[in-house]
Write an enzyme that holds these catalytic residues in place. Structure first.
Site, PDB file in Angstrom:
ATOM      1  CG  HIS A  61      39.171  33.710  45.744  1.00  0.00           C
ATOM      2  ND1 HIS A  61      38.750  34.637  44.807  1.00  0.00           N
ATOM      3  CD2 HIS A  61      39.577  32.630  45.031  1.00  0.00           C
ATOM      4  CE1 HIS A  61      38.884  34.140  43.595  1.00  0.00           C
ATOM      5  NE2 HIS A  61      39.388  32.922  43.704  1.00  0.00           N
ATOM      6  CG  HIS A  63      41.396  29.945  44.177  1.00  0.00           C
ATOM      7  ND1 HIS A  63      40.101  29.738  43.764  1.00  0.00           N
ATOM      8  CD2 HIS A  63      41.584  29.103  45.242  1.00  0.00           C
ATOM      9  CE1 HIS A  63      39.536  28.809  44.525  1.00  0.00           C
ATOM     10  NE2 HIS A  63      40.414  28.433  45.424  1.00  0.00           N
ATOM     11  CG  ASP A  65      42.839  32.516  39.102  1.00  0.00           C
ATOM     12  OD1 ASP A  65      42.850  31.981  40.223  1.00  0.00           O
ATOM     13  OD2 ASP A  65      41.798  32.724  38.453  1.00  0.00           O
ATOM     14  CG  HIS A 141      35.143  30.651  44.999  1.00  0.00           C
ATOM     15  ND1 HIS A 141      34.668  29.946  43.908  1.00  0.00           N
ATOM     16  CD2 HIS A 141      36.486  30.775  44.809  1.00  0.00           C
ATOM     17  CE1 HIS A 141      35.678  29.663  43.096  1.00  0.00           C
ATOM     18  NE2 HIS A 141      36.795  30.147  43.629  1.00  0.00           N
ATOM     19  CG  ASP A 212      36.813  33.152  41.005  1.00  0.00           C
ATOM     20  OD1 ASP A 212      36.688  34.148  40.270  1.00  0.00           O
ATOM     21  OD2 ASP A 212      37.758  32.358  40.927  1.00  0.00           O
TER      22      ASP A 212
END
Length: 305
Positions: A61, A63, A65, A141, A212
Protein backbone atom coordinates in the site's frame (compact mmCIF):
# COMPACT_ATOMS: atom_id res chain seq x y z
CA UNK A 1 10.63 -23.68 -1.55
CA UNK A 2 10.57 -19.98 -0.67
CA UNK A 3 13.38 -18.22 1.17
CA UNK A 4 12.23 -15.20 3.19
CA UNK A 5 14.58 -12.54 4.54
CA UNK A 6 12.97 -9.99 6.85
CA UNK A 7 14.70 -6.64 6.29
CA UNK A 8 12.40 -4.37 8.27
CA UNK A 9 9.90 -5.41 10.95
CA UNK A 10 8.92 -2.19 12.74
CA UNK A 11 5.59 -0.38 12.43
CA UNK A 12 5.39 3.25 11.29
CA UNK A 13 8.93 4.33 12.22
CA UNK A 14 12.24 2.58 12.89
CA UNK A 15 13.38 1.65 16.36
CA UNK A 16 16.87 0.98 17.67
CA UNK A 17 16.58 -2.71 16.72
CA UNK A 18 14.00 -2.70 13.91
CA UNK A 19 13.80 -0.90 10.59
CA UNK A 20 10.52 -0.15 8.81
CA UNK A 21 8.80 -2.50 6.38
CA UNK A 22 10.73 -4.47 3.78
CA UNK A 23 10.90 -8.20 3.08
CA UNK A 24 12.75 -10.17 0.41
CA UNK A 25 11.40 -13.42 -1.01
CA UNK A 26 13.91 -15.49 -2.98
CA UNK A 27 12.89 -18.39 -5.20
CA UNK A 28 14.69 -20.14 -8.06
CA UNK A 29 17.05 -17.26 -8.76
CA UNK A 30 14.33 -14.61 -8.57
CA UNK A 31 14.14 -11.87 -5.96
CA UNK A 32 10.92 -10.15 -4.96
CA UNK A 33 11.19 -7.17 -2.61
CA UNK A 34 7.91 -6.58 -0.77
CA UNK A 35 7.67 -2.95 0.40
CA UNK A 36 10.60 -0.61 0.65
CA UNK A 37 10.57 1.54 3.75
CA UNK A 38 13.17 4.17 4.53
CA UNK A 39 16.60 2.61 5.06
CA UNK A 40 15.95 -0.53 3.01
CA UNK A 41 19.16 0.03 1.01
CA UNK A 42 21.24 -0.31 4.15
CA UNK A 43 19.30 -3.39 5.21
CA UNK A 44 19.99 -4.99 1.82
CA UNK A 45 23.70 -4.36 2.28
CA UNK A 46 23.79 -5.57 5.90
CA UNK A 47 21.98 -8.74 4.91
CA UNK A 48 24.52 -9.28 2.11
CA UNK A 49 21.68 -9.61 -0.40
CA UNK A 50 22.82 -6.52 -2.29
CA UNK A 51 21.01 -4.92 -5.20
CA UNK A 52 21.57 -7.26 -8.11
CA UNK A 53 18.74 -9.29 -9.64
CA UNK A 54 16.33 -7.03 -7.78
CA UNK A 55 14.01 -5.96 -10.57
CA UNK A 56 10.56 -6.65 -9.06
CA UNK A 57 9.26 -4.57 -6.17
CA UNK A 58 5.82 -5.42 -4.76
CA UNK A 59 4.04 -2.76 -2.70
CA UNK A 60 1.28 -3.60 -0.24
CA UNK A 61 0.00 0.00 0.00
CA UNK A 62 0.95 3.67 -0.22
CA UNK A 63 1.86 4.60 3.36
CA UNK A 64 5.28 6.18 3.63
CA UNK A 65 6.77 3.60 5.98
CA UNK A 66 6.28 1.11 3.12
CA UNK A 67 7.46 3.16 0.11
CA UNK A 68 9.82 5.95 1.19
CA UNK A 69 12.95 3.87 0.57
CA UNK A 70 12.13 3.64 -3.13
CA UNK A 71 13.62 7.07 -3.80
CA UNK A 72 17.04 6.09 -2.52
CA UNK A 73 16.90 2.69 -4.19
CA UNK A 74 15.99 4.21 -7.56
CA UNK A 75 18.80 6.73 -7.19
CA UNK A 76 21.31 3.95 -6.56
CA UNK A 77 20.00 1.90 -9.49
CA UNK A 78 20.34 4.91 -11.77
CA UNK A 79 23.76 6.00 -10.54
CA UNK A 80 25.31 2.55 -10.62
CA UNK A 81 23.43 1.48 -13.76
CA UNK A 82 22.49 -1.80 -12.09
CA UNK A 83 19.24 -2.28 -14.00
CA UNK A 84 17.73 -0.98 -17.22
CA UNK A 85 14.21 -1.30 -15.84
CA UNK A 86 12.76 -1.17 -12.35
CA UNK A 87 9.42 -3.00 -12.14
CA UNK A 88 7.08 -1.72 -9.42
CA UNK A 89 3.74 -3.38 -8.64
CA UNK A 90 1.04 -1.69 -6.58
CA UNK A 91 -2.53 -0.45 -6.44
CA UNK A 92 -3.56 2.51 -8.57
CA UNK A 93 -3.36 5.10 -5.78
CA UNK A 94 -0.13 3.61 -4.50
CA UNK A 95 1.53 3.95 -7.91
CA UNK A 96 0.32 7.53 -8.26
CA UNK A 97 2.16 8.43 -5.07
CA UNK A 98 5.26 6.47 -6.06
CA UNK A 99 5.38 8.18 -9.47
CA UNK A 100 5.51 11.59 -7.82
CA UNK A 101 8.26 10.40 -5.52
CA UNK A 102 10.44 8.83 -8.21
CA UNK A 103 9.95 11.48 -10.86
CA UNK A 104 11.97 13.86 -8.71
CA UNK A 105 14.84 11.39 -8.39
CA UNK A 106 14.97 10.34 -12.04
CA UNK A 107 14.49 13.79 -13.53
CA UNK A 108 17.12 15.43 -11.33
CA UNK A 109 19.66 12.73 -12.15
CA UNK A 110 18.78 12.80 -15.85
CA UNK A 111 18.74 9.02 -15.58
CA UNK A 112 18.08 6.48 -18.31
CA UNK A 113 16.56 4.12 -15.73
CA UNK A 114 13.09 3.08 -16.89
CA UNK A 115 10.48 2.51 -14.21
CA UNK A 116 7.67 0.17 -15.29
CA UNK A 117 4.53 0.58 -13.20
CA UNK A 118 2.16 -2.41 -12.96
CA UNK A 119 -1.30 -1.74 -11.53
CA UNK A 120 -2.55 -4.56 -9.32
CA UNK A 121 -6.05 -5.99 -9.24
CA UNK A 122 -7.62 -9.04 -7.62
CA UNK A 123 -5.87 -12.12 -9.02
CA UNK A 124 -3.24 -10.11 -10.90
CA UNK A 125 -0.34 -12.38 -11.88
CA UNK A 126 2.91 -10.72 -10.84
CA UNK A 127 4.99 -13.63 -12.11
CA UNK A 128 4.50 -17.19 -13.30
CA UNK A 129 6.67 -19.87 -14.83
CA UNK A 130 6.67 -23.66 -14.96
CA UNK A 131 7.47 -23.92 -11.25
CA UNK A 132 5.61 -21.23 -9.27
CA UNK A 133 3.39 -18.18 -9.44
CA UNK A 134 2.98 -14.90 -7.56
CA UNK A 135 -0.54 -13.43 -7.45
CA UNK A 136 -2.07 -10.39 -5.78
CA UNK A 137 -5.24 -10.18 -3.71
CA UNK A 138 -7.01 -7.16 -2.17
CA UNK A 139 -6.70 -6.36 1.52
CA UNK A 140 -8.79 -3.95 3.61
CA UNK A 141 -6.56 -1.27 5.16
CA UNK A 142 -8.02 2.18 5.78
CA UNK A 143 -10.17 1.82 2.70
CA UNK A 144 -9.11 0.26 -0.60
CA UNK A 145 -5.97 -0.02 -2.73
CA UNK A 146 -4.05 -2.35 -0.41
CA UNK A 147 -2.84 -5.78 -1.55
CA UNK A 148 -1.28 -8.98 -0.31
CA UNK A 149 0.55 -11.65 -2.27
CA UNK A 150 0.36 -15.43 -2.64
CA UNK A 151 3.54 -17.26 -3.63
CA UNK A 152 2.68 -20.80 -4.64
CA UNK A 153 4.55 -23.66 -6.24
CA UNK A 154 2.68 -25.56 -8.92
CA UNK A 155 1.64 -29.12 -8.07
CA UNK A 156 4.17 -31.68 -9.18
CA UNK A 157 4.14 -35.43 -9.70
CA UNK A 158 7.02 -37.15 -7.89
CA UNK A 159 9.26 -39.46 -9.92
CA UNK A 160 8.99 -43.06 -8.69
CA UNK A 161 12.58 -44.29 -8.94
CA UNK A 162 11.84 -47.86 -7.88
CA UNK A 163 9.10 -48.22 -10.46
CA UNK A 164 11.30 -46.74 -13.19
CA UNK A 165 14.10 -49.13 -12.31
CA UNK A 166 11.73 -52.10 -12.36
CA UNK A 167 10.63 -51.06 -15.86
CA UNK A 168 14.23 -50.86 -17.02
CA UNK A 169 14.38 -47.09 -17.49
CA UNK A 170 18.09 -46.18 -17.48
CA UNK A 171 19.52 -43.38 -15.37
CA UNK A 172 20.15 -40.29 -17.44
CA UNK A 173 18.25 -38.07 -19.86
CA UNK A 174 15.47 -40.61 -20.34
CA UNK A 175 14.29 -40.06 -16.77
CA UNK A 176 14.48 -36.31 -17.20
CA UNK A 177 12.30 -36.52 -20.29
CA UNK A 178 9.70 -38.52 -18.41
CA UNK A 179 9.67 -35.95 -15.59
CA UNK A 180 9.15 -33.27 -18.25
CA UNK A 181 6.06 -35.13 -19.49
CA UNK A 182 7.52 -36.85 -22.54
CA UNK A 183 6.96 -40.45 -23.62
CA UNK A 184 10.13 -42.44 -24.34
CA UNK A 185 11.03 -45.66 -26.13
CA UNK A 186 13.51 -48.08 -24.54
CA UNK A 187 16.18 -49.95 -26.45
CA UNK A 188 14.03 -53.09 -26.52
CA UNK A 189 11.18 -51.17 -28.16
CA UNK A 190 8.92 -50.81 -25.11
CA UNK A 191 7.21 -47.46 -24.75
CA UNK A 192 7.21 -45.81 -21.31
CA UNK A 193 4.82 -42.94 -20.55
CA UNK A 194 5.04 -40.42 -17.71
CA UNK A 195 2.03 -42.07 -16.07
CA UNK A 196 4.10 -45.27 -15.77
CA UNK A 197 6.70 -43.65 -13.51
CA UNK A 198 5.10 -40.56 -11.94
CA UNK A 199 3.04 -40.56 -8.77
CA UNK A 200 -0.14 -38.53 -8.13
CA UNK A 201 0.21 -34.73 -8.02
CA UNK A 202 1.39 -33.18 -4.77
CA UNK A 203 0.76 -29.59 -3.80
CA UNK A 204 3.75 -27.28 -3.71
CA UNK A 205 4.71 -24.79 -1.00
CA UNK A 206 2.37 -21.86 -0.35
CA UNK A 207 3.37 -18.55 1.21
CA UNK A 208 0.82 -15.82 1.92
CA UNK A 209 2.10 -12.32 2.62
CA UNK A 210 -0.16 -9.64 4.13
CA UNK A 211 1.00 -6.13 4.95
CA UNK A 212 -1.12 -3.75 7.02
CA UNK A 213 -4.75 -4.86 7.42
CA UNK A 214 -7.93 -3.77 9.22
CA UNK A 215 -9.86 -7.05 9.28
CA UNK A 216 -8.80 -10.66 8.76
CA UNK A 217 -12.07 -12.53 8.19
CA UNK A 218 -11.99 -12.06 4.37
CA UNK A 219 -8.51 -13.61 4.25
CA UNK A 220 -9.36 -17.05 5.64
CA UNK A 221 -9.87 -18.74 2.27
CA UNK A 222 -6.91 -16.96 0.69
CA UNK A 223 -4.62 -18.21 3.45
CA UNK A 224 -6.21 -21.69 3.50
CA UNK A 225 -3.58 -24.44 4.06
CA UNK A 226 -0.64 -22.08 3.58
CA UNK A 227 2.71 -23.39 4.75
CA UNK A 228 3.55 -19.89 5.98
CA UNK A 229 1.55 -16.75 6.67
CA UNK A 230 3.38 -13.45 7.13
CA UNK A 231 1.19 -10.71 8.57
CA UNK A 232 1.33 -7.66 10.80
CA UNK A 233 0.79 -7.76 14.56
CA UNK A 234 1.15 -4.09 15.37
CA UNK A 235 -0.68 -4.27 18.71
CA UNK A 236 -1.73 -6.66 21.47
CA UNK A 237 -5.29 -7.10 22.72
CA UNK A 238 -4.78 -4.46 25.42
CA UNK A 239 -4.68 -1.94 22.57
CA UNK A 240 -7.50 -3.47 20.51
CA UNK A 241 -9.32 -0.14 20.20
CA UNK A 242 -6.12 1.62 19.17
CA UNK A 243 -5.52 -1.05 16.54
CA UNK A 244 -8.98 -0.59 15.06
CA UNK A 245 -8.63 3.20 15.13
CA UNK A 246 -5.43 3.09 13.08
CA UNK A 247 -6.43 0.28 10.72
CA UNK A 248 -4.30 -2.49 12.22
CA UNK A 249 -4.79 -5.81 13.98
CA UNK A 250 -3.58 -7.46 17.16
CA UNK A 251 -1.43 -10.55 17.54
CA UNK A 252 -4.52 -12.47 18.65
CA UNK A 253 -6.40 -11.51 15.49
CA UNK A 254 -3.49 -12.68 13.35
CA UNK A 255 -3.39 -15.95 15.27
CA UNK A 256 -7.14 -16.41 14.78
CA UNK A 257 -6.64 -16.10 11.01
CA UNK A 258 -3.82 -18.65 11.04
CA UNK A 259 -5.90 -21.09 13.07
CA UNK A 260 -9.06 -20.74 11.00
CA UNK A 261 -7.15 -21.06 7.71
CA UNK A 262 -5.19 -24.14 8.79
CA UNK A 263 -1.84 -22.43 8.31
CA UNK A 264 1.31 -24.35 9.21
CA UNK A 265 3.45 -21.47 10.56
CA UNK A 266 2.66 -17.85 11.39
CA UNK A 267 5.28 -15.09 11.15
CA UNK A 268 4.40 -11.76 12.77
CA UNK A 269 6.01 -8.46 11.88
CA UNK A 270 5.21 -4.71 11.73
CA UNK A 271 5.62 -4.53 15.51
CA UNK A 272 4.87 -1.29 17.35
CA UNK A 273 7.83 0.27 19.11
CA UNK A 274 5.94 -0.03 22.40
CA UNK A 275 6.66 -3.79 22.41
CA UNK A 276 9.85 -5.79 22.60
CA UNK A 277 8.39 -8.82 20.82
CA UNK A 278 8.03 -11.70 23.31
CA UNK A 279 4.73 -10.36 24.66
CA UNK A 280 3.32 -10.18 21.12
CA UNK A 281 4.44 -13.72 20.40
CA UNK A 282 3.02 -15.00 23.70
CA UNK A 283 -0.39 -13.53 22.92
CA UNK A 284 -0.50 -15.12 19.47
CA UNK A 285 0.48 -18.51 20.87
CA UNK A 286 -2.57 -18.62 23.12
CA UNK A 287 -4.52 -19.36 19.92
CA UNK A 288 -1.84 -20.61 17.55
CA UNK A 289 1.28 -22.29 19.03
CA UNK A 290 3.34 -22.08 15.80
CA UNK A 291 3.50 -18.27 15.90
CA UNK A 292 6.78 -16.36 15.80
CA UNK A 293 7.60 -12.67 15.99
CA UNK A 294 10.36 -12.06 13.46
CA UNK A 295 13.26 -9.66 13.81
CA UNK A 296 15.28 -7.78 11.23
CA UNK A 297 17.53 -10.17 9.27
CA UNK A 298 15.69 -13.29 10.38
CA UNK A 299 15.64 -15.81 7.52
CA UNK A 300 13.18 -18.67 7.11
CA UNK A 301 12.63 -21.36 4.49
CA UNK A 302 9.08 -22.24 3.51
CA UNK A 303 8.66 -25.82 2.34
CA UNK A 304 5.65 -28.00 1.71
CA UNK A 305 4.97 -30.24 4.68
Amino acid sequence: MFDIVFLGTSASAPSVTRNVSATMVLVRGHRFLIDCGEGTQRQLLKSELGFRKLDRILLTHAHLDHILGLAGLASTFARWELHDTMHIYGGRKTLQRVRRLLNIVIQEQNSSLHVAYHTLSDGFVVYEDAFFSVRAFPVVHRGSDAYGFVFEEHPRRPFLNEKATALGVPFGPERGRLVAGETIALADGRVITPDDVLGPPKKGAKLVYVGDVDIVEPLVEIARDADALVIEATYTEEEREMAALHGHITAKQAAWLAREAGVKTLYLNHISRRYRGPEVEAEARTLFPEAYVVRDFDRVLVKRA
